[in-house]
Design a protein around this motif. Sequence first.
Motif, PDB file in Angstrom:
ATOM      1  N   PRO A 172      36.381  15.162  16.125  1.00  5.48           N
ATOM      2  CA  PRO A 172      36.412  16.549  15.638  1.00  5.48           C
ATOM      3  C   PRO A 172      37.589  17.366  16.158  1.00  5.48           C
ATOM      4  CG  PRO A 172      34.197  15.933  16.376  1.00  5.48           C
ATOM      5  CD  PRO A 172      35.107  14.834  16.796  1.00  5.48           C
ATOM      6  N   GLY A 173      38.150  16.977  17.288  1.00  3.53           N
ATOM      7  CA  GLY A 173      39.270  17.729  17.854  1.00  3.53           C
ATOM      8  C   GLY A 173      40.615  17.363  17.251  1.00  3.53           C
ATOM      9  N   ILE A 174      40.643  16.401  16.352  1.00  3.36           N
ATOM     10  CA  ILE A 174      41.899  15.983  15.718  1.00  3.36           C
ATOM     11  C   ILE A 174      42.005  16.603  14.324  1.00  3.36           C
ATOM     12  CG2 ILE A 174      43.130  14.016  14.715  1.00  3.36           C
ATOM     13  CD1 ILE A 174      42.346  12.364  17.079  1.00  3.36           C
ATOM     14  N   LYS A 175      43.164  17.180  14.037  1.00  2.00           N
ATOM     15  CA  LYS A 175      43.388  17.805  12.734  1.00  2.00           C
ATOM     16  C   LYS A 175      44.572  17.149  12.028  1.00  2.00           C
ATOM     17  CE  LYS A 175      41.793  22.360  14.309  1.00  2.00           C
ATOM     18  NZ  LYS A 175      42.179  23.788  14.484  1.00  2.00           N
ATOM     19  N   VAL A 176      44.386  16.828  10.763  1.00  4.74           N
ATOM     20  CA  VAL A 176      45.503  16.365   9.932  1.00  4.74           C
ATOM     21  C   VAL A 176      46.171  17.626   9.390  1.00  4.74           C
ATOM     22  CG1 VAL A 176      46.207  15.029   7.932  1.00  4.74           C
ATOM     23  CG2 VAL A 176      44.302  14.226   9.348  1.00  4.74           C
ATOM     24  N   VAL A 177      47.326  17.971   9.931  1.00  4.13           N
ATOM     25  CA  VAL A 177      47.970  19.253   9.615  1.00  4.13           C
ATOM     26  C   VAL A 177      49.028  19.135   8.524  1.00  4.13           C
ATOM     27  CG1 VAL A 177      47.497  20.205  11.900  1.00  4.13           C
ATOM     28  CG2 VAL A 177      49.627  18.943  11.502  1.00  4.13           C
ATOM     29  N   GLY A 178      49.283  17.909   8.062  1.00  5.49           N
ATOM     30  CA  GLY A 178      50.280  17.743   7.015  1.00  5.49           C
ATOM     31  C   GLY A 178      50.211  16.361   6.414  1.00  5.49           C
ATOM     32  N   SER A 179      50.656  16.228   5.170  1.00  5.63           N
ATOM     33  CA  SER A 179      50.678  14.941   4.479  1.00  5.63           C
ATOM     34  C   SER A 179      51.861  14.923   3.526  1.00  5.63           C
ATOM     35  CB  SER A 179      49.377  14.723   3.702  1.00  5.63           C
ATOM     36  OG  SER A 179      49.394  13.506   2.999  1.00  5.63           O
ATOM     37  N   VAL A 180      52.657  13.843   3.585  1.00  7.25           N
ATOM     38  CA  VAL A 180      53.808  13.699   2.687  1.00  7.25           C
ATOM     39  C   VAL A 180      53.799  12.298   2.097  1.00  7.25           C
ATOM     40  CG1 VAL A 180      55.217  15.368   3.974  1.00  7.25           C
ATOM     41  CG2 VAL A 180      55.365  12.924   4.526  1.00  7.25           C
ATOM     42  N   ARG A 181      54.581  12.129   1.039  1.00  8.00           N
ATOM     43  CA  ARG A 181      54.714  10.824   0.402  1.00  8.00           C
ATOM     44  C   ARG A 181      56.015  10.165   0.853  1.00  8.00           C
ATOM     45  NH1 ARG A 181      50.166   8.890  -2.322  1.00  8.00           N
ATOM     46  NH2 ARG A 181      49.071  10.631  -3.279  1.00  8.00           N
ATOM     47  N   GLY A 182      55.888   9.117   1.659  1.00  5.03           N
ATOM     48  CA  GLY A 182      57.069   8.382   2.087  1.00  5.03           C
ATOM     49  C   GLY A 182      57.422   7.246   1.159  1.00  5.03           C
ATOM     50  N   ASN A 183      56.481   6.904   0.255  1.00  2.00           N
ATOM     51  CA  ASN A 183      56.696   5.837  -0.731  1.00  2.00           C
ATOM     52  C   ASN A 183      57.071   4.502  -0.104  1.00  2.00           C
ATOM     53  OD1 ASN A 183      56.137   7.816  -2.551  1.00  2.00           O
ATOM     54  ND2 ASN A 183      58.073   7.719  -3.644  1.00  2.00           N
ATOM     55  N   TRP A 184      56.653   4.277   1.134  1.00  2.00           N
ATOM     56  CA  TRP A 184      56.911   3.019   1.849  1.00  2.00           C
ATOM     57  C   TRP A 184      58.415   2.748   1.973  1.00  2.00           C
ATOM     58  CZ3 TRP A 184      53.312   1.483  -2.511  1.00  2.00           C
ATOM     59  CH2 TRP A 184      51.994   1.781  -2.184  1.00  2.00           C
ATOM     60  N   THR A 185      59.192   3.810   2.053  1.00  2.00           N
ATOM     61  CA  THR A 185      60.655   3.689   2.108  1.00  2.00           C
ATOM     62  C   THR A 185      61.179   4.581   3.232  1.00  2.00           C
ATOM     63  OG1 THR A 185      60.715   3.360  -0.280  1.00  2.00           O
ATOM     64  CG2 THR A 185      62.791   3.906   0.797  1.00  2.00           C
ATOM     65  N   GLN A 186      62.022   4.004   4.096  1.00  4.89           N
ATOM     66  CA  GLN A 186      62.498   4.747   5.266  1.00  4.89           C
ATOM     67  C   GLN A 186      63.238   6.026   4.881  1.00  4.89           C
ATOM     68  OE1 GLN A 186      61.231   3.855   7.929  1.00  4.89           O
ATOM     69  NE2 GLN A 186      61.564   1.730   8.515  1.00  4.89           N
ATOM     70  N   THR A 187      64.162   5.952   3.924  1.00  2.34           N
ATOM     71  CA  THR A 187      64.972   7.129   3.581  1.00  2.34           C
ATOM     72  C   THR A 187      64.127   8.235   2.969  1.00  2.34           C
ATOM     73  OG1 THR A 187      65.528   6.046   1.480  1.00  2.34           O
ATOM     74  CG2 THR A 187      67.112   5.834   3.290  1.00  2.34           C
ATOM     75  N   ILE A 188      63.165   7.865   2.134  1.00  2.00           N
ATOM     76  CA  ILE A 188      62.297   8.881   1.528  1.00  2.00           C
ATOM     77  C   ILE A 188      61.392   9.497   2.586  1.00  2.00           C
ATOM     78  CG2 ILE A 188      60.450   9.281  -0.138  1.00  2.00           C
ATOM     79  CD1 ILE A 188      61.691   7.114  -1.889  1.00  2.00           C
ATOM     80  N   ALA A 189      60.848   8.661   3.467  1.00  2.00           N
ATOM     81  CA  ALA A 189      59.995   9.175   4.539  1.00  2.00           C
ATOM     82  C   ALA A 189      60.766  10.153   5.419  1.00  2.00           C
ATOM     83  CB  ALA A 189      59.457   8.017   5.376  1.00  2.00           C
ATOM     84  N   GLN A 190      62.010   9.802   5.760  1.00  2.00           N
ATOM     85  CA  GLN A 190      62.825  10.695   6.589  1.00  2.00           C
ATOM     86  C   GLN A 190      63.036  12.041   5.897  1.00  2.00           C
ATOM     87  OE1 GLN A 190      66.546   9.004   7.859  1.00  2.00           O
ATOM     88  NE2 GLN A 190      67.290  10.912   8.749  1.00  2.00           N
TER      89      GLN A 190
END
Length: 246
Positions: free
Chosen positions: A78-96
Amino acid sequence: MTASKEESSKIVVFDALATEPCVYTITFDYKTLGQLQADFIGKKLNGKGNVLEVRGMAGNAVDEEIHQAVIAGLAKFPGIKVVGSVRGNWTQTIAQKEVGGVLPTLPEIDAVATQGGDGWGVYQAFKSAGRPAPTIVMGNRQDELKLWDDLTAQPGGYDTFSVSSAPGIASVAFWVAQQVLAGKHAPNEMIMPLLTIEGKDLKAWLASTPQGGVATPVYSQQYAVDLIDANAAGRPVPPPVPPSGG
């Protein structure tokens, strides 16, 4: 692979889904991939902290399965919060790029859940933003393992783990096809263990993974036989062993 006669066709599909009666599928348990990350992060943060989730491609069943497992697993803390979510598409450059774009809007991040293949890009985004590197779950790519090894060598070290599917599943599919064509009974659906790399085995896996490649065990014919038998009996399949010297 198919037999020579159409009426007795035997098809082996790996890391994908198929439903025809003549098809044997070999895949990974992606739900477990999400669960492993959630358990590790929850314990690592002692049940309290902020998490960023880096997802795969939208509309992909594997992405959704991992995501749901991550969220369900983190809900146990309960003390952990997911504060953000992005799509990296399993690719390093997109994730960055995607992580770099969202970081200015986020509070301090303690850990990052990934889906494999984007850990290096995530780290670069934090570095470029001048923010301390959180605990990033790696995805077995050589650049991620090298980064992890480099961070471990710094004062204070770096504690994480790496988990993903293994490209060597293609060779398992070959051996399963050979066994089926030789007359061995096999279930139509078979699950392979994920490749999980812990710190104690990091250097051995890194040494055996070519630059630009992805860590994978060398699967033998006997492994395929063991995989078939374990799935048929409903018992766990032995996990991949570290390379020699691990």
